[in-house]
Design a protein around this motif. Structure first.
Motif, PDB file in Angstrom:
ATOM      1  N   VAL A 195       0.853  -1.191   0.000  1.00 25.02           N
ATOM      2  CA  VAL A 195       0.000   0.000   0.000  1.00 25.02           C
ATOM      3  C   VAL A 195       0.889   1.242   0.000  1.00 25.02           C
ATOM      4  N   ARG A 196       0.281   2.369  -0.368  1.00 17.92           N
ATOM      5  CA  ARG A 196       1.022   3.632  -0.471  1.00 17.92           C
ATOM      6  C   ARG A 196       0.557   4.592   0.607  1.00 17.92           C
ATOM      7  N   LEU A 197       1.530   5.319   1.151  1.00 19.17           N
ATOM      8  CA  LEU A 197       1.237   6.370   2.122  1.00 19.17           C
ATOM      9  C   LEU A 197       1.696   7.705   1.542  1.00 19.17           C
ATOM     10  N   PRO A 198       0.773   8.578   1.086  1.00 17.49           N
ATOM     11  CA  PRO A 198       1.184   9.908   0.613  1.00 17.49           C
ATOM     12  C   PRO A 198       1.822  10.680   1.769  1.00 17.49           C
ATOM     13  N   SER A 241       7.023  10.988  -3.440  1.00 22.59           N
ATOM     14  CA  SER A 241       6.035  11.744  -2.648  1.00 22.59           C
ATOM     15  C   SER A 241       5.202  10.818  -1.775  1.00 22.59           C
ATOM     16  N   PHE A 242       5.564   9.559  -1.754  1.00 21.69           N
ATOM     17  CA  PHE A 242       4.840   8.570  -0.946  1.00 21.69           C
ATOM     18  C   PHE A 242       5.828   7.514  -0.466  1.00 21.69           C
ATOM     19  N   GLU A 243       5.423   6.744   0.536  1.00 23.10           N
ATOM     20  CA  GLU A 243       6.163   5.567   0.963  1.00 23.10           C
ATOM     21  C   GLU A 243       5.304   4.337   0.750  1.00 23.10           C
ATOM     22  N   SER A 244       5.959   3.191   0.615  1.00 17.94           N
ATOM     23  CA  SER A 244       5.249   1.943   0.334  1.00 17.94           C
ATOM     24  C   SER A 244       5.488   0.952   1.466  1.00 17.94           C
ATOM     25  N   PHE A 245       4.430   0.279   1.836  1.00 19.42           N
ATOM     26  CA  PHE A 245       4.501  -0.697   2.924  1.00 19.42           C
ATOM     27  C   PHE A 245       3.719  -1.950   2.562  1.00 19.42           C
ATOM     28  N   VAL A 246       4.252  -3.063   2.976  1.00 17.14           N
ATOM     29  CA  VAL A 246       3.511  -4.320   2.884  1.00 17.14           C
ATOM     30  C   VAL A 246       2.725  -4.434   4.184  1.00 17.14           C
TER      31      VAL A 246
END
Length: 440
Positions: A195-198, A241-246
């Motif tokens: 998923v992405r976190l802006p 501009s975002f981070e990604s996390f499982v």
């Protein structure tokens, strides 16, 4: 996975179509604003900033307590440096870490574990214990973040597995942040639950924190061996501009097993499976004597093996994590006056009694590694002078659980105070009978 930081990094432009359209991470669903706690595990100083700096900054800004746990000091990042020894580099990197975290979350608590850089896999027990102690038992509204357990770097993978095991045990949400995936990966390597976190305003704080890790993003000197560890191509993956996390939302094991027994009263076919009948018969045949005074059987499930043990013992204490399983066991063993059934988990609810038979059957791989070692220790300490431990476990992988049956047996067999007196190993399962090393 084998790669080098010197390899050409996958161009950042190649990741845009892969990550576009990924679901957005709703932080408010994980931690209500102004409350809760974020615990970020980092294998090395800078992992926390690269992979989760924006997450740290956003949650800190809304009043969430933040702990950053740094497993190693990153002393092995420049093994050929003519400028810094490993000890000097470790000191510098600890300072950089504190500066970076202060830029992200001024009130955050930093924990240095000082385990060996490149050697976390050999120190998994210490990592498990330290992380569990920091998170603590009161974990309400706590979120764990850690390197992705398939990142391809041994320390990252180990840290990710440790966090995943603890999250599963405590039923906590887990956010795994890839670091090296973006360097070596392909579109098919990206997990479906990414998923992405802006980041919004947090992107600026993250950029300042990344720059604080000077030993990683800039050369130590102009000499060979002092090159920047993170090339511009690698750094570009963390300027998004975002981070990604499982994202994983594990449930506590008790909840998992309660649901299992609600939907199936005999999920492992203890009653009808020839495999199970044969396995139990072999276990009983391998015991060194026909009768025992006191037996302890954790993880008794619906009590099928419990009933057979009761025929060879004065008393049997059997426990299980699931109250539904125990209800079914009580129905089965209603006429067995020498059996006591209690709800509990191991090692937490290990009894104080002494036993001449401890049965650890098909439960070891549901534990964290540190819990397994404690169960092995408690099993040994619970034995009477002539007591024995019966081990029996499936040898194939269990989806969703880290340990294998062979690892469980190896942990017991590695104890100096125990010796193997009988063993049986075949493709599907293995059985070991262990006694005190100086058994009368």
């Amino acid at each position: 996975m084998s790669f080098s930081h010197l390899d050409d990094s996958v161009p950042e432009a190649d990741w845009a179509p892969v990550l576009e359209g990924r679901s957005r991470l709703d932080l408010d669903q994980l931690i209500p604003p102004g409350s809760g706690r974020l615990v970020v595990l980092s294998a090395h100083p800078d992992d926390e900033t690269l992979g989760a700096g924006g997450l740290i900054a956003k949650l800190a800004a809304q009043g969430t307590a933040v702990d950053v746990v740094v497993a190693t000091a990153g002393e092995a990042s420049h093994p050929d440096s003519p400028t810094f020894t490993a000890e000097q580099l470790a000191r510098v990197r600890r300072v950089e870490l504190r500066v970076a975290v202060a830029l992200l979350a001024p009130k955050a608590t930093v924990h240095f574990l000082d385990l060996p850089d490149g050697g976390l896999a050999r120190h998994r027990t210490e990592l498990d214990a330290a992380l569990a102690a920091i998170v603590g038992p009161a974990a309400k509204d706590t979120v764990l973040a850690a390197p992705w357990r398939r990142d391809g770097h041994t320390d990252h993978d180990t840290a990710g597995r440790a966090a995943a095991a603890l999250a599963r045990t405590l039923g906590l949400p887990l956010l795994e942040y890839p670091i090296w995936l973006w360097h070596w990966g392909r579109p098919d390597d990206v997990p479906e639950n990414l998923v992405r976190l802006p980041l919004g305003d947090a992107a600026a704080a993250k950029a300042r924190a990344m720059d604080a890790h000077a030993t990683q993003v800039r050369p130590l000197s102009g000499a060979p061996g002092d090159e920047a560890l993170l090339s511009p191509g690698v750094v570009a993956h963390f300027e998004r501009s975002f981070e990604s996390f499982v994202l994983t939302r594990p449930r506590p094991p008790r909840e998992v097993f309660e649901e299992l027994y609600r939907t199936n009263s005999d999920p492992w076919q203890f009653e009808g499976s020839f495999y199970e009948h044969r396995k139990r018969a072999l276990c009983l045949a391998m015991l060194p004597r026909p009768h025992f005074t006191a037996v302890f059987e954790p993880g008794c499930s619906i009590g099928v093996f419990t009933g057979e043990l009761a025929g060879r013992a004065d008393t049997v204490l059997s426990t299980d994590i699931s109250e539904r399983a125990l209800e079914l066991a009580r129905q089965r063993l209603a006429t067995a006056g020498n059996v006591r059934l209690e709800q509990g988990t191991v090692p937490r609810d290990w009894p104080q009694d002494t036993f001449d038979l401890v049965v650890v059957s098909e439960i070891g791989y549901f534990l964290q590694h540190s819990e397994l070692l404690e169960v092995a220790e408690r099993s040994e300490l619970s034995l009477s002078a002539d007591g024995v431990i019966l081990l029996c476990h499936w040898r194939h992988p269990n989806e969703g659980w880290e340990l294998t049956g062979d690892q469980v047996h190896d942990a017991f067999r590695a104890r100096n105070g125990l010796r193997v007196i009988a063993e049986h190993c075949e493709e599907d399962f293995r059985i070991d009978v262990l006694a005190r090393a100086e058994m009368p």
